[in-house]
Design a protein around this motif. Structure first.
Motif, mmCIF file in Angstrom:
data_model
loop_
_atom_site.group_PDB
_atom_site.id
_atom_site.type_symbol
_atom_site.label_atom_id
_atom_site.label_comp_id
_atom_site.label_asym_id
_atom_site.label_seq_id
_atom_site.Cartn_x
_atom_site.Cartn_y
_atom_site.Cartn_z
ATOM 1 N N THR A 59 -3.214 0.644 -3.562
ATOM 2 C CA THR A 59 -2.563 -0.652 -3.461
ATOM 3 C C THR A 59 -1.992 -1.014 -4.826
ATOM 4 O OG1 THR A 59 -4.196 -1.314 -1.818
ATOM 5 C CG2 THR A 59 -2.886 -3.064 -2.801
ATOM 6 N N SER A 78 -7.682 3.111 -3.047
ATOM 7 C CA SER A 78 -8.504 2.619 -1.941
ATOM 8 C C SER A 78 -9.194 3.744 -1.176
ATOM 9 C CB SER A 78 -7.663 1.765 -0.992
ATOM 10 O OG SER A 78 -6.535 2.482 -0.560
ATOM 11 N N THR A 104 -4.325 13.324 1.076
ATOM 12 C CA THR A 104 -3.563 12.160 0.624
ATOM 13 C C THR A 104 -4.482 11.199 -0.114
ATOM 14 O OG1 THR A 104 -3.927 10.966 2.691
ATOM 15 C CG2 THR A 104 -1.899 12.259 2.531
ATOM 16 N N VAL A 105 -3.864 10.380 -0.949
ATOM 17 C CA VAL A 105 -4.572 9.313 -1.650
ATOM 18 C C VAL A 105 -3.818 8.024 -1.354
ATOM 19 C CG1 VAL A 105 -5.199 8.389 -3.907
ATOM 20 C CG2 VAL A 105 -5.422 10.826 -3.472
ATOM 21 N N THR A 106 -4.521 7.006 -0.871
ATOM 22 C CA THR A 106 -3.884 5.719 -0.616
ATOM 23 C C THR A 106 -4.279 4.750 -1.723
ATOM 24 O OG1 THR A 106 -5.703 5.004 0.793
ATOM 25 C CG2 THR A 106 -3.830 6.037 1.874
ATOM 26 N N GLU A 144 0.850 -1.184 0.000
ATOM 27 C CA GLU A 144 0.000 0.000 0.000
ATOM 28 C C GLU A 144 0.888 1.237 0.000
ATOM 29 O OE1 GLU A 144 -3.162 1.684 3.098
ATOM 30 O OE2 GLU A 144 -3.812 -0.119 2.020
ATOM 31 N N ILE A 145 0.609 2.169 -0.912
ATOM 32 C CA ILE A 145 1.405 3.391 -1.003
ATOM 33 C C ILE A 145 0.510 4.596 -0.735
ATOM 34 C CG2 ILE A 145 3.070 2.410 -2.618
ATOM 35 C CD1 ILE A 145 1.660 3.985 -4.832
ATOM 36 N N VAL A 146 1.136 5.683 -0.322
ATOM 37 C CA VAL A 146 0.427 6.928 -0.044
ATOM 38 C C VAL A 146 0.951 7.987 -1.006
ATOM 39 C CG1 VAL A 146 -0.029 8.716 1.662
ATOM 40 C CG2 VAL A 146 0.110 6.333 2.370
ATOM 41 N N ILE A 147 0.050 8.591 -1.765
ATOM 42 C CA ILE A 147 0.405 9.663 -2.692
ATOM 43 C C ILE A 147 -0.021 10.972 -2.042
ATOM 44 C CG2 ILE A 147 0.035 10.611 -4.992
ATOM 45 C CD1 ILE A 147 -0.691 7.693 -5.836
ATOM 46 N N ASP A 148 0.967 11.835 -1.767
ATOM 47 C CA ASP A 148 0.656 13.084 -1.071
ATOM 48 C C ASP A 148 0.664 14.295 -1.993
ATOM 49 O OD1 ASP A 148 3.331 13.015 -1.528
ATOM 50 O OD2 ASP A 148 3.940 13.631 0.479
#
Length: 103
Positions: free
Chosen positions: A62, A99, A58-60, A32-36
């Motif tokens: 997978t 997600s 933020t946008v999380t 899971e990655i977080v795009i800030d």
């Protein structure tokens, strides 16, 4: 709720539950990655635009797959000069499942 994110030098409009293909990100499948880098947030008629980024948004996502796009064939030719050059290119991509959009 949707968001406009920036990754890999491109901008994407995303919402929760969508699948997108972006430029390659160094992450494992299933991680899971977080795009800030969120440029805008919206829901219905309400729109929040960042200057240049929206604070705290933020946008999380997978990582579903790492892959390569179809081959793009490049052909160069100079007429009457006996010059022909053939080349191919396959761009790497990362497929993401969005997600959550938080902001």
């Amino acid at each position: 709720m949707y968001a406009v994110i920036k990754t890999g030098g491109k901008q994407y409009k995303v919402a929760a539950g969508e699948k997108i293909k972006v430029e390659q990100i160094a992450a494992e499948v299933g991680q899971e990655i977080v795009i800030d880098q969120v440029l805008a947030l919206g829901s219905g008629a309400d729109l929040k635009i960042g200057t240049p980024l929206v604070e705290g948004a933020t946008v999380t996502a997978t990582v579903l797959a790492q892959g390569r796009h179809d081959k793009v064939r490049i052909f160069k030719m100079r007429r009457r000069k006996h010059y022909q050059k053939r080349q191919g290119h396959r761009q790497n991509f990362t497929e993401l499942q969005i997600s959550a959009v938080l902001g």
